[in-house]
Design a protein around this motif. Sequence first.
Motif, short mmCIF file in Angstrom:
data_model
loop_
_atom_site.label_atom_id
_atom_site.label_comp_id
_atom_site.label_asym_id
_atom_site.label_seq_id
_atom_site.Cartn_x
_atom_site.Cartn_y
_atom_site.Cartn_z
N LEU A 12 -0.19 -0.20 0.72
CA LEU A 12 0.12 0.44 -0.56
C LEU A 12 -0.23 -0.52 -1.69
O LEU A 12 0.22 -1.66 -1.70
N PHE A 13 -1.03 -0.04 -2.62
CA PHE A 13 -1.34 -0.80 -3.84
C PHE A 13 -1.15 0.19 -4.99
O PHE A 13 -2.10 0.75 -5.52
N PHE A 70 -11.58 -7.99 -4.73
CA PHE A 70 -10.23 -7.92 -4.17
C PHE A 70 -10.13 -6.82 -3.12
O PHE A 70 -9.54 -7.02 -2.05
N LEU A 71 -10.70 -5.65 -3.41
CA LEU A 71 -10.66 -4.57 -2.43
C LEU A 71 -11.45 -4.93 -1.17
O LEU A 71 -11.06 -4.56 -0.06
N LEU A 77 -3.61 3.14 0.11
CA LEU A 77 -3.27 4.08 -0.95
C LEU A 77 -3.37 3.32 -2.26
O LEU A 77 -2.58 2.41 -2.52
N LEU A 78 -4.34 3.70 -3.09
CA LEU A 78 -4.68 2.95 -4.29
C LEU A 78 -4.32 3.74 -5.55
O LEU A 78 -4.79 4.87 -5.73
N PHE A 137 -3.28 10.05 -14.07
CA PHE A 137 -3.10 8.94 -13.13
C PHE A 137 -3.45 9.44 -11.74
O PHE A 137 -3.12 10.58 -11.39
N ALA A 138 -4.09 8.59 -10.94
CA ALA A 138 -4.53 9.01 -9.61
C ALA A 138 -3.99 8.11 -8.52
O ALA A 138 -3.93 6.89 -8.68
N GLU A 139 -3.60 8.71 -7.42
CA GLU A 139 -3.40 8.02 -6.15
C GLU A 139 -4.49 8.48 -5.20
O GLU A 139 -4.68 9.69 -5.00
#
Length: 321
Positions: A157-158, A174-175, A189-190, A313-315
Amino acid sequence: MLTHAITTQPTLEFAVDVRDGLTKPQKELLSKYLYDDVGSALFEVISVLPEYGLTRADERVLQRNAYDIVERLPLPLMVAELGSGSGKKTRWLLKALARRQHTAYCPIEISPTALAMCKRELGDIDAISILGFEREYLDGLAEVAARRKSDQHLFVLFLGSTIGNFDRPAGIEFLKGIRGTLRPGDALLLGTDLIKPIPQLLEAYDDPLGVTAAFNRNLLVRINRELNGDFVLDQFEHVAKFNPWARSVEMHLLSKKAQTVTIPAAGFSVRFGAGETIWTESSHKYSKDEVFQLAKETGFRCEAQWIDQEWPFAESLLVAE
């Protein structure tokens, strides 16, 4: 419920980073140092301010879609969260997972206070065991990955918009670092904050109550306390501005006059001109389609995406290829 915090010993890294950052032409301090105990507590206050809709948007997405998200994950799995904060918004995912399996949850934080808050917030969920790591993100993730069983998948989870604290090239690296720790089929999950009107963005980072200003200036308090610095707080002003080329909101601390600050534990003094700034944080904003390309460039595929419309906002669920 098994709860155990794994910590590291303090080092001179803070002093080295302060010296390095404040001797650059554009003075800067790493944003991770904003989150000491006081900074973490102030950020929790920021997250409930009416002007800062990001946290509530993140929570709405997770609350409404937690079961859909976890149903897409292979079992068995263990969960690692990079930068858990209080863990409040993670509750929805863990409760959904608890209906499917007993889950080991590993929050990774540089703030011991945040880890303690996370334990208090999530300690009542049945079928969840908490193992906290006081580590840098990738170091902590590597330790979590080393502890998984051979048949376990890892779900990282990020959440929030922490990826936005990296400029785009650094975010890609980083990813890639996360992907390098994962096996094919593991998932990330970004969270990404999406582009919105500039006045709305600026107010979110410079609220009328001055909580964000206190959060920013607390970094100088931390230098005074931990490195024996002699910053005079009322001689520095919090400034938020939008960088259209980077599509980011930048936070700065502006020196109101020419002055010299001494930081004995870091072994140097630094001169400020009137109007000169210390760059403390950037928050980059994305388009929803940009996340799909980001996944492709870093060894993932974007399996699904959930978007809050009230505060864009997106997940996004990224699966390791």
